[in-house]
Design an enzyme around this catalytic site. Structure first.
Site, PDB file in Angstrom:
ATOM      1  CG  ASP A  62      -1.861   1.146   1.266  1.00  0.00           C
ATOM      2  OD1 ASP A  62      -1.673   2.106   0.473  1.00  0.00           O
ATOM      3  OD2 ASP A  62      -2.798   1.119   2.079  1.00  0.00           O
ATOM      4  CB  SER A 144      -5.891  14.584 -13.492  1.00  0.00           C
ATOM      5  OG  SER A 144      -7.216  14.680 -13.997  1.00  0.00           O
ATOM      6  CE1 TYR A 157      -7.131  12.015  -9.425  1.00  0.00           C
ATOM      7  CE2 TYR A 157      -8.347  13.415 -10.965  1.00  0.00           C
ATOM      8  CZ  TYR A 157      -7.451  12.380 -10.724  1.00  0.00           C
ATOM      9  OH  TYR A 157      -6.897  11.711 -11.793  1.00  0.00           O
ATOM     10  CB  ALA A 159      -6.476  19.976  -3.853  1.00  0.00           C
ATOM     11  CB  ALA A 160      -4.194  15.391  -4.961  1.00  0.00           C
ATOM     12  CE  LYS A 161      -3.806  12.473 -10.222  1.00  0.00           C
ATOM     13  NZ  LYS A 161      -2.666  11.564 -10.413  1.00  0.00           N
TER      14      LYS A 161
END
Ligand SMILES: NC(=O)c1ccc[n+]([C@@H]2O[C@H](COP(=O)([O-])OP(=O)(O)OC[C@H]3O[C@@H](n4cnc5c(N)ncnc54)[C@H](O)[C@@H]3O)[C@@H](O)[C@H]2O)c1
Length: 250
Positions: A62, A144, A157, A159-161
């Site tokens: 993980d 993305s 998502y 924010a993360a990308k």
């Protein structure tokens, strides 16, 4: 055989875009260190690459856990040395747990940030010292087009990308003097398990929103990644390459 005798590390390589990238590098002669949580499917990817004559090291675990990341990269270094290329492919939205941001449980927000940004930062940290000492290296991270478009239902998502893009730019400046590059690829909706699971009408809506009226194939992303990892792209760094049929412009 553009990557003959190079070692390429790829996270999330059991399915989808990660598998397509792994097989595209294998077809160009690369040995692979591939990582995933799904042991069975990762072994399938490895088998396909070995059938092309490539050496393949697999690491199962993980990758939201730092200790799994550090142990997996240590084992991969032991098997193949410091990779010439790192592909940070791992990432996903909250999928079935997606809600409006105002209602999102904190643990779901943490999940998306961990898997779509934090893992890429720590995996890169594991290879960058060895690449610097060697004076060469390529890092390509999968972001993305949600990072550019801010799609509804994907605030965490996006924010993360977007974080992946900022990370890539900062990293590119730091590593440029050492013969290394860092770039990001932003796929649009791509025909992998996540897309295949959504209802038919949502799939058709996503397809029709693309000016090319087609969903991206994982191989389209792999072609862009291989270019950025190749010597042909040696003067390109810190950049964001959208591969999305014209859905969003950078
Ligand atoms: N498919 C799309 O439409 C699309 C669009 C834009 C960006 N992306 C990005 O492309 C990348 C690949 O996406 P995909 O569609 O191929 O996804 P996928 O789910 O098909 O593949 C992701 C891989 O990550 C593995 N994985 C999941 N959780 C893990 C964990 N905790 N530890 C280790 N491995 C884990 C999965 O087993 C799987 O093999 C992701 O970063 C994704 O955000 C995808």
């Amino acid at each position: 055989m553009e990557f003959q005798d190079k070692a390429v590390a790829i996270t999330g390589a059991a399915h989808g875009i990660g598998r397509a990238i792994a097989l595209a590098f294998a077809a160009e002669g690369a040995d692979l260190a591939i990582f995933d949580i799904d042991a069975e499917a990762l072994e399938e990817t490895a088998g396909l690459a070995r059938a092309m004559g490539r050496k393949v090291h697999t690491g199962v675990g993980d990758f939201r856990k730092l200790e799994v990341i550090t142990a997996s990269f240590a084992a991969a270094r032991e098997a193949l040395g410091t990779p010439d290329v790192l592909i940070n492919n791992l990432g996903q939205t909250a999928r079935e747990q997606t809600t409006a941001f105002s209602e999102a449980p904190h643990d779901v927000l943490d999940f998306v940030l961990d898997i779509s940004l934090r893992a890429a930062v720590h995996c890169t940290r594991e290879v960058v010292g060895g690449m610097k000492a060697r004076g060469s290296g390529r890092i390509v991270s999968i972001s993305s087009d949600s990072a550019l478009n801010g799609d509804l239902g994907c605030v965490d998502y996006a924010a993360a990308k977007s974080g992946v893009l900022g990370f890539t730019r900062g990293l590119a400046r730091e590593i440029a003097p050492f013969g290394m590059t860092a770039n990001a690829v932003c796929p649009g909706p791509t025909n992998t398990r996540a897309m295949q699971r959504i209802p038919r009408d949502s799939f058709e809506r996503a397809r029709d929103a693309v000016p090319m009226k087609a969903i991206c194939d994982p191989e389209d992303i792999a072609h862009a990644v291989l270019f950025l990892a190749s010597d042909k792209a040696r003067y390109i760094t810190g950049q964001t390459l959208p591969v999305n049929g014209g859905r969003v412009f950078n």
